[in-house]
Motif scaffolding. Structure first.
Motif, PDB file in Angstrom:
ATOM      1  N   GLY A  11       0.704  -1.355  -0.106  1.00  0.00           N
ATOM      2  CA  GLY A  11       0.111   0.095  -0.069  1.00  0.00           C
ATOM      3  C   GLY A  11       0.818   1.271  -0.099  1.00  0.00           C
ATOM      4  O   GLY A  11       1.873   1.336   0.585  1.00  0.00           O
ATOM      5  N   VAL A  12       0.677   2.300  -0.874  1.00  0.00           N
ATOM      6  CA  VAL A  12       1.553   3.225  -1.149  1.00  0.00           C
ATOM      7  C   VAL A  12       0.634   4.774  -1.032  1.00  0.00           C
ATOM      8  O   VAL A  12      -0.316   4.818  -1.531  1.00  0.00           O
ATOM      9  CB  VAL A  12       2.083   3.288  -2.653  1.00  0.00           C
ATOM     10  N   THR A  13       0.880   5.383   0.184  1.00  0.00           N
ATOM     11  CA  THR A  13       0.166   6.614   0.609  1.00  0.00           C
ATOM     12  C   THR A  13       0.848   7.766  -0.425  1.00  0.00           C
ATOM     13  O   THR A  13       2.080   7.875  -0.298  1.00  0.00           O
ATOM     14  CB  THR A  13       0.264   6.979   1.990  1.00  0.00           C
ATOM     15  N   VAL A  14      -0.101   8.726  -0.955  1.00  0.00           N
ATOM     16  CA  VAL A  14       0.505   9.737  -1.574  1.00  0.00           C
ATOM     17  C   VAL A  14      -0.259  11.163  -1.503  1.00  0.00           C
ATOM     18  O   VAL A  14      -1.554  10.621  -1.010  1.00  0.00           O
ATOM     19  CB  VAL A  14       0.497   9.362  -3.275  1.00  0.00           C
ATOM     20  N   ILE A  46      -9.139   2.352   2.699  1.00  0.00           N
ATOM     21  CA  ILE A  46      -8.068   1.605   2.426  1.00  0.00           C
ATOM     22  C   ILE A  46      -8.511   0.285   3.292  1.00  0.00           C
ATOM     23  O   ILE A  46      -9.279   0.449   4.051  1.00  0.00           O
ATOM     24  CB  ILE A  46      -6.902   2.329   3.105  1.00  0.00           C
ATOM     25  N   ASP A  47      -7.822  -0.670   2.918  1.00  0.00           N
ATOM     26  CA  ASP A  47      -7.939  -1.851   3.675  1.00  0.00           C
ATOM     27  C   ASP A  47      -6.348  -2.351   4.129  1.00  0.00           C
ATOM     28  O   ASP A  47      -5.943  -3.158   3.119  1.00  0.00           O
ATOM     29  CB  ASP A  47      -8.669  -2.792   2.902  1.00  0.00           C
ATOM     30  N   MET A  48      -6.228  -2.327   5.173  1.00  0.00           N
ATOM     31  CA  MET A  48      -4.762  -2.947   5.578  1.00  0.00           C
ATOM     32  C   MET A  48      -4.635  -4.483   5.513  1.00  0.00           C
ATOM     33  O   MET A  48      -3.547  -4.996   5.461  1.00  0.00           O
ATOM     34  CB  MET A  48      -4.670  -2.521   7.056  1.00  0.00           C
ATOM     35  N   GLY A  49      -5.790  -5.183   5.495  1.00  0.00           N
ATOM     36  CA  GLY A  49      -5.935  -6.464   5.425  1.00  0.00           C
ATOM     37  C   GLY A  49      -5.357  -7.320   4.052  1.00  0.00           C
ATOM     38  O   GLY A  49      -5.324  -8.311   3.892  1.00  0.00           O
ATOM     39  N   VAL A  51      -2.908  -5.916   2.059  1.00  0.00           N
ATOM     40  CA  VAL A  51      -1.559  -5.502   1.705  1.00  0.00           C
ATOM     41  C   VAL A  51      -0.489  -6.183   2.381  1.00  0.00           C
ATOM     42  O   VAL A  51      -0.914  -6.783   3.634  1.00  0.00           O
ATOM     43  CB  VAL A  51      -1.183  -4.000   1.694  1.00  0.00           C
ATOM     44  N   ASP A  52       0.704  -6.225   2.331  1.00  0.00           N
ATOM     45  CA  ASP A  52       1.760  -7.176   2.775  1.00  0.00           C
ATOM     46  C   ASP A  52       2.963  -6.176   3.463  1.00  0.00           C
ATOM     47  O   ASP A  52       3.726  -6.703   4.193  1.00  0.00           O
ATOM     48  CB  ASP A  52       2.593  -7.979   1.719  1.00  0.00           C
ATOM     49  N   GLY A  53       2.692  -4.664   3.071  1.00  0.00           N
ATOM     50  CA  GLY A  53       3.608  -3.779   3.572  1.00  0.00           C
ATOM     51  C   GLY A  53       3.067  -2.473   2.888  1.00  0.00           C
ATOM     52  O   GLY A  53       2.040  -2.403   2.362  1.00  0.00           O
ATOM     53  N   VAL A  54       3.704  -1.353   3.714  1.00  0.00           N
ATOM     54  CA  VAL A  54       3.398   0.008   3.319  1.00  0.00           C
ATOM     55  C   VAL A  54       4.475   0.980   3.065  1.00  0.00           C
ATOM     56  O   VAL A  54       5.470   0.717   3.650  1.00  0.00           O
ATOM     57  CB  VAL A  54       2.440   0.395   4.418  1.00  0.00           C
ATOM     58  N   ILE A  55       4.189   2.058   2.133  1.00  0.00           N
ATOM     59  CA  ILE A  55       5.086   2.903   1.891  1.00  0.00           C
ATOM     60  C   ILE A  55       4.407   4.174   2.203  1.00  0.00           C
ATOM     61  O   ILE A  55       3.153   4.388   1.489  1.00  0.00           O
ATOM     62  CB  ILE A  55       5.655   2.877   0.347  1.00  0.00           C
ATOM     63  N   ILE A  56       4.918   5.104   3.124  1.00  0.00           N
ATOM     64  CA  ILE A  56       4.416   6.397   3.122  1.00  0.00           C
ATOM     65  C   ILE A  56       5.383   7.535   2.534  1.00  0.00           C
ATOM     66  O   ILE A  56       6.406   7.505   2.448  1.00  0.00           O
ATOM     67  CB  ILE A  56       4.543   6.905   4.685  1.00  0.00           C
ATOM     68  N   GLY A  57       4.547   7.838   1.351  1.00  0.00           N
ATOM     69  CA  GLY A  57       5.151   8.603   0.303  1.00  0.00           C
ATOM     70  C   GLY A  57       5.281  10.204   0.706  1.00  0.00           C
ATOM     71  O   GLY A  57       4.981  10.468   1.747  1.00  0.00           O
ATOM     72  N   GLY A  58       5.973  10.905  -0.081  1.00  0.00           N
ATOM     73  CA  GLY A  58       6.526  12.198   0.049  1.00  0.00           C
ATOM     74  C   GLY A  58       5.152  13.246  -0.309  1.00  0.00           C
ATOM     75  O   GLY A  58       4.331  12.653  -0.576  1.00  0.00           O
ATOM     76  N   VAL A  89       0.429   3.846   9.917  1.00  0.00           N
ATOM     77  CA  VAL A  89       2.028   3.494  10.389  1.00  0.00           C
ATOM     78  C   VAL A  89       1.721   2.741  11.644  1.00  0.00           C
ATOM     79  O   VAL A  89       2.173   1.628  11.869  1.00  0.00           O
ATOM     80  CB  VAL A  89       2.836   4.803  10.749  1.00  0.00           C
ATOM     81  N   LEU A  90       0.874   3.081  12.519  1.00  0.00           N
ATOM     82  CA  LEU A  90       0.390   2.361  13.877  1.00  0.00           C
ATOM     83  C   LEU A  90      -0.231   1.184  13.469  1.00  0.00           C
ATOM     84  O   LEU A  90       0.204   0.202  14.322  1.00  0.00           O
ATOM     85  CB  LEU A  90      -0.274   3.359  14.640  1.00  0.00           C
ATOM     86  N   ASP A  91      -1.064   1.253  12.417  1.00  0.00           N
ATOM     87  CA  ASP A  91      -1.860  -0.130  12.339  1.00  0.00           C
ATOM     88  C   ASP A  91      -0.774  -1.003  11.760  1.00  0.00           C
ATOM     89  O   ASP A  91      -0.576  -2.384  11.985  1.00  0.00           O
ATOM     90  CB  ASP A  91      -3.028  -0.065  11.342  1.00  0.00           C
ATOM     91  N   ALA A  92      -0.015  -0.567  10.752  1.00  0.00           N
ATOM     92  CA  ALA A  92       1.268  -1.489  10.163  1.00  0.00           C
ATOM     93  C   ALA A  92       1.841  -2.232  11.227  1.00  0.00           C
ATOM     94  O   ALA A  92       2.218  -3.441  11.319  1.00  0.00           O
ATOM     95  CB  ALA A  92       2.015  -0.670   9.274  1.00  0.00           C
ATOM     96  N   PHE A  93       2.395  -1.576  12.259  1.00  0.00           N
ATOM     97  CA  PHE A  93       3.315  -1.958  13.391  1.00  0.00           C
ATOM     98  C   PHE A  93       2.413  -2.798  14.443  1.00  0.00           C
ATOM     99  O   PHE A  93       2.794  -4.114  14.789  1.00  0.00           O
ATOM    100  CB  PHE A  93       3.996  -0.748  14.133  1.00  0.00           C
ATOM    101  N   ALA A  94       1.188  -2.625  14.501  1.00  0.00           N
ATOM    102  CA  ALA A  94       0.439  -3.531  15.399  1.00  0.00           C
ATOM    103  C   ALA A  94       0.087  -4.924  14.635  1.00  0.00           C
ATOM    104  O   ALA A  94       0.280  -5.870  15.255  1.00  0.00           O
ATOM    105  CB  ALA A  94      -0.880  -2.889  15.570  1.00  0.00           C
ATOM    106  N   ARG A  95       0.248  -5.107  13.311  1.00  0.00           N
ATOM    107  CA  ARG A  95       0.016  -6.026  12.464  1.00  0.00           C
ATOM    108  C   ARG A  95       1.305  -6.734  12.234  1.00  0.00           C
ATOM    109  O   ARG A  95       1.603  -7.752  11.538  1.00  0.00           O
ATOM    110  CB  ARG A  95      -0.536  -5.687  11.146  1.00  0.00           C
ATOM    111  N   GLY A  96       2.630  -5.941  12.587  1.00  0.00           N
ATOM    112  CA  GLY A  96       3.763  -6.859  12.217  1.00  0.00           C
ATOM    113  C   GLY A  96       4.162  -6.529  10.882  1.00  0.00           C
ATOM    114  O   GLY A  96       4.647  -7.377  10.081  1.00  0.00           O
TER     115      GLY A  96
END
Length: 241
Positions: A11-14, A46-49, A51-58, A89-96
């Motif tokens: 998942g890529v946030t822009v 968005i649905d964190m479930g 994706v397998d990873g995340v990019i927080i864009g510029g 970001v916080l949800d990503a870390f909670a999900r490992g």
């Protein structure tokens, strides 16, 4: 080399302002690294479930409301994006789940973990080269012994620079992985699982550079390891060789 198998979905946030031109570059880098991208932005579901990873864009600056800082008049803010990305970001870390932060995304990684920012970075670091360009004309110095050094080597690296903010106080579980000659932080990384790396520059513009592609390959390797219920940092280290 990237391992074979299904491509991890990232998942890529822009930005709503500039995402139309930035997202295709990030998607290209992810594809070359063995992954595939999914575009996210404020105002869309968005649905964190999925994706397998995340990019927080510029893009936009981060509001000082998130860390008790001082607003400068030149700041360009998007509170909806701030809320979305902090939550991601916080949800990503909670999900490992592994995270890569690019420019603003590196700053958001830091803020989400309780860190602070310099709102006007070049006013604080007068000795830092103030170069605003997508071309690799700014030198950064990678800290020996860091994961970034393992990925990209610890020799000085030429990067681009488009930012006005920079990391000040570090968030929980983070360490400095690179700085410029004036001492301004240029990269941060998480010291424990899950994998997380933030770079102040824009590696998506430098896809022709082996050291920059290593950043995207690391994220894909971490996402693949998570899917296999394996250690992400070990997977990243194996990718680095």
């Amino acid at each position: 080399m990237t391992r074979s198998g299904p491509r991890p979905v990232i998942g890529v946030t822009v930005s709503r302002r500039s995402g139309w031109r930035i997202y295709p570059l990030i998607a290209l880098n992810l594809w070359l690294a063995g992954g595939c991208a999914r575009r996210w932005q404020a105002g869309r579901g968005i649905d964190m479930g999925t994706v397998d990873g995340v990019i927080i864009g510029g893009g936009d600056d981060i509001s000082p409301d998130l860390y008790g800082g001082r607003l400068v008049t030149s700041a360009r803010l998007d509170p909806d994006r701030d809320a979305l990305e902090r939550g991601v970001v916080l949800d990503a870390f909670a999900r490992g789940m592994p995270v890569l932060g690019i420019c603003r995304g590196s700053q958001m990684l830091n803020v989400a973990l309780g860190g602070t920012l310099h709102q006007d970075a070049y006013a604080t670091y007068a000795a830092s080269d103030h170069r605003r360009t997508v071309l690799p004309r700014k030198e950064v110095r990678i800290v020996a012994g860091t994961r970034l050094a393992r990925l990209a080597g610890d020799a000085p690296m030429k990067v681009n620079a488009l930012h006005s903010q920079a990391v000040d106080g570090l968030g929980e579980g983070l360490r400095v992985a690179a700085h410029d000659r004036g001492g301004m932080v240029q990269a941060i990384e998480r010291v424990e699982e899950p994998f997380a790396l933030g770079v102040q520059w824009h590696p998506e513009h430098l896809f022709y550079a082996r050291r920059q592609m290593g950043i995207f390959r690391a994220l894909v390797a971490a996402a693949r390891a998570r899917g296999a219920e394996a250690a992400q940092l070990a997977g990243v280290d194996a990718e680095a060789g």
